[in-house]
Design a protein around this motif. Structure first.
Motif: not given
Length: 842
Positions: A598, A640, A642-644, A646, A671, A689, A692-693, A696
């Protein structure tokens, strides 16, 4: 669960009204089953007197003149403190819940009659060793004497549900053993879930959803510890490789699997929610430290199995002493099963973790067009076995009947109806195919004998030999002894699958191409004895980098194992107090790793708003500890999930995404793999990548501001991460405050050593990080003084609500404290314990 208990009618509804309006009745109904804990009782079934000492925290110490009396007394004490828990468990396994809960539980009875745990127990019992039968008989005699003697003052739950327990049979203990193995069997779920992914994204893209086990991650048995004479075969964990089946056949088999097994999958998942078994429920920590790395010069062994946090506890702590053999064994037993599952005797101590074994496969079998009761298995025409199952339903005059079918491989699980009321014949016998389930729990094994031999073992050879009759579930056994040795042995029935070109083959539903050709011999399973590292760590991580035989790809993320090794290596000499701190450690290596990606994604952060910088600095300054007072822990947990969302939700769709999150180790491991690599199809569409990070993180901040405001000091982890130890009847609102224990603020997460897991799906859908899984007990044994150990339960020893021992260990457990349990008779006499003496009748 709530839908069932909302439908309990008749006496229950009336009683709840009375309980609410007259609290005294609840006290009276409960306290009438507070049984005598001191004095003398004449019983029928023992040969000599038995003295049972009980500590202030309810730990029983049974002193008997012979083994028969010892196991009789254990059955008696299990019944005295946990009778309804035992009865409920056997009813689940037998498919007899409807008789006490009504028609809402019928679907679960149909499920378990179909799975056939009761039939397995009945087939296994005649083949058990004479010693196992003797133990089970004495144990059952103790339970049944207690039931007969106390038929008029049974525990509260029997009054609420208005029934009395049936006599206990030896087979009931076997059923509870197999039920626990079934609860730990999740390979059936992973097979279905991976199939859904393949169906959704195609085989070529599926690699972005299949986790691997990192090459540099800790394994239980390192290369230097590997057994001589065992060939190593690289298994290629988690990699989607070519198989012996074409893509067309794979897709066809998965389609058939979903079509035939939809009802089975839905009901099985519903049952886990009903029983409080959502999520993985398979994790545990166990480690042994050699004496050359401890201050006292003897090994220290620690164990904390991670299971559903329920009331009453899954474990019953007890010490057994046999004057005739002059030996003692103590630790944690399972109500309904004789013997000590985890603990120590005068020479050895041991702990257990889940092997994460892939122990089940689905088979799609063609039916004979000329005879609906015949099917083909590799061109051999076979006949279906069948049994008519009659289920009694509370307040319904007629029994419900359906026919269960069974193949050579296992039960037919095709076309279970969700409601259970589609018709008298609950299977829609398909036109041309059936779905069969094969599971190691259907094989013969004698766990009663295994644990008897473990309880009596005098060294490493005895301990290993004890596992020769152990079958299900697959477990890791961690060992230490007073001579200074430490060891590890994988145990259980590990299938040898034919046509295994890669681990991927085991995930594919087969029409007979991939069969089981026996089981791996015990001496070919991973093992270690006195490794050069001076310690052995098992945290559901991979047993070895190179395995001769396929075991699984369902391992937990390596973070817990890595952190335990890190803590062991942080000090030259360790004490039991150091190990206590290790068991309660809430530092997350996963959070540290994910945050590093991140931070990199934001670069120098010069263009960020002041508010976003503030929240980002909250994580930059974080020590990566999930303390109850930490706002940063809450921010990471939200980031975490939100990352999954997205990464996976748009590609998989709502339903498959929910299923993908169910086994938490899958999205976490996958992940971590994706973040480590530079390219993926998931990073090649709308977002890189880094994008997305960042997205999220923005989504996490926005979500927390909406829920709790912009003051991050109000985002404390303990405010959103709470735990309640739930009683099965605690779903009834009028009873919840009296039966449930909690809620309590708590720290930890699913990847900390102190594993306090919450559901990703629940966190996304309900904004709650409610903890449902954690250390179901903690045990530490310093073998420099084998007659003393440290332990704690999350609730208490008693299953009786309002009893002082129902919840008296909860606060200690929450605070990371322990009680000291002594098995030294002279020490016990100094403690002024209560003594209950069982005297044989003339």
């Amino acid at each position: 669960m709530s839908s069932i208990f909302r439908n309990i009618s008749g006496l229950l509804i009336l009683l709840i009204i009375v309980l609410v309006t007259v609290g005294v009745l609840f006290n009276n109904l409960t306290k009438k089953s507070f049984y005598e804990e001191s004095g003398k009782i004449t019983v029928r079934g023992t040969f000599d007197k038995v003295d049972i000492y009980k500590s202030e925290l309810g730990v029983s110490q049974i002193f008997a003149s012979n083994e028969n009396d010892m196991y009789f007394a254990l059955g008696y004490m299990h019944a005295q403190d946990r009778l309804w828990q035992m009865d409920f468990a056997r009813r689940v396994a037998e498919g007899k819940l409807s008789a006490i809960l009504g028609k809402s539980a019928l679907q679960y009875d149909i499920l378990f009659r179909t799975i056939g745990i009761n039939k397995v127990a009945e087939k296994i019992y005649p083949r058990l060793s004479l010693k196992s039968k003797s133990i089970l008989q004495s144990y059952s005699d103790g339970i049944n004497y207690f039931i007969r003697a106390n038929s008029k003052n049974l525990p509260l739950e029997f009054d609420i549900l208005n029934y009395k327990p049936e006599p206990w049979k030896a087979e009931h203990s076997l059923m509870i053993l197999r039920l626990m193995a079934w609860e730990l069997n999740l390979s059936w779920y992973s097979d279905v879930m991976f199939g859904q992914v393949i169906k959704k994204v195609g085989i070529e893209n599926a690699k972005d959803f299949f986790p691997d086990y990192p090459e540099d991650a800790p394994v239980v048995v390192s290369d230097g510890q590997k057994k001589a004479g065992i060939d190593s075969v690289r298994s290629g964990a988690g990699k989607v490789r070519p198989t012996s089946l074409s893509n067309d056949v794979i897709e066809k088999n998965y389609s058939a699997l979903f079509d035939l097994g939809e009802g089975y999958f839905d009901i099985s998942s519903d049952f886990r929610k009903f029983a409080g078994l959502e999520g993985i429920h398979t994790g545990s920590n166990a480690w042994a430290i050699s004496g050359n790395r401890t201050e006292n010069g003897k090994p220290i062994i620690a164990n904390d199995p991670h299971l559903a946090l329920l009331a009453p506890s899954r474990w019953y702590e007890v010490s057994l002493y046999d004057y005739q053999k002059k030996y003692s064994v103590c630790g944690f037993s399972i109500p309904g099963i004789p013997g000590i599952a985890i603990g120590h005797n005068d020479v050895v101590s041991w702990g257990l973790t889940n092997l994460m074994l892939d122990d089940a496969d689905f088979y799609i079998l063609k039916k004979d067009s000329a005879d609906a009761h015949k099917y083909f298995l590799n061109n051999e025409l076979l006949t279906l076995d069948s049994s008519v199952e009659n289920i009694k339903i509370k307040d319904v005059p007629d029994e419900y009947s359906f026919t269960a079918y069974h193949t050579k491989l296992g039960p037919v699980v095709s076309n279970l109806e969700k409601t259970g009321f589609a018709g008298k014949q609950n299977f829609r016998m398909p036109d041309n195919e059936i779905l069969a389930l094969r599971w190691t729990g259907y094989e013969f094994s004698d766990e009663i004998e295994s644990f008897y031999k473990i309880n009596n073992s005098g060294g490493w050879n005895d301990f290993q030999n004890a596992l020769s009759s152990f079958g299900s579930p697959g477990l890791n056994f961690i060992y230490a002894d007073t001579s200074g040795n430490i060891g590890y042995q994988a145990g259980g029935l590990v299938p040898v699958r034919s046509a295994m070109q890669s681990e991927y083959n085991a995930l594919i539903p087969s029409s007979g191409e991939i069969l089981w050709n026996g089981f791996v011999p015990l001496n070919e399973l991973p093992s270690s004895f006195n490794p050069k590292e001076g310690y052995i760590v098992s945290a559901n991580n991979r047993p070895s980098k190179d395995l001769r035989h396929y075991i699984s790809n369902l391992y937990e993320p390596p973070y817990r194992a890595e952190r335990i090794e890190e803590l062991i290596n942080s000090s030259p000499l360790l004490t039991a107090n150091d190990v206590k701190r290790m068991q309660n450690d809430v530092y997350s290596l996963q959070a540290k790793e994910f945050c590093s990606y991140l931070f990199t994604s934001f670069g120098d952060s010069t263009k960020l708003t002041a508010e976003i910088k503030r929240f980002l600095n909250l994580l930059r300054k974080w020590d990566f500890e999930f303390k109850p007072t930490s706002p940063a822990a809450t921010l990471f947990a939200q980031f975490e999930i939100e990352l999954y969302k997205n990464l996976y939700k748009d590609v998989l769709g709502e339903e498959v995404f929910e299923d993908y999150l169910f086994l938490k180790n899958i999205p976490v491991r996958n992940t971590a793999k994706l973040l480590k690599q530079n390219s993926s199809s998931l990073f090649e569409n709308d977002f890189s990548k880094e994008q997305i990070l960042r997205k999220s993180f923005y989504d996490a901040v926005s979500a927390l501001i909406v829920k709790y405001g912009s003051d991050e000091n109000k985002w404390e982890w303990g405010d959103v991460h709470k735990v309640t130890m739930k009683h099965p009847l605690g779903e009834v609102p009028a009873l919840s405050s009296m039966l449930n224990i909690g809620p309590f603020k708590i720290g930890g997460s699913g990847t900390t050593v102190n594993n306090l897991e919450y559901g990703f799906s629940a966190a996304l859908s309900t904004d709650k990080f409610e903890c449902y899984l954690g250390p179901s007990m903690r045990m530490i044994c310093d073998l420099s003084f084998i007659r003393r150990y440290f332990s704690i339960l999350p609730t208490g020893e008693s299953g009786q609500p309002l009893h002082r021992n129902y919840n008296d260990q909860a606060r200690l457990w929450l605070n990371g404290d322990y009680k000291t349990v002594s098995t030294d008779f002279d020490d016990l006499k100094k403690q002024n314990l209560k003594v209950l003496t069982l005297l044989p009748s003339e």
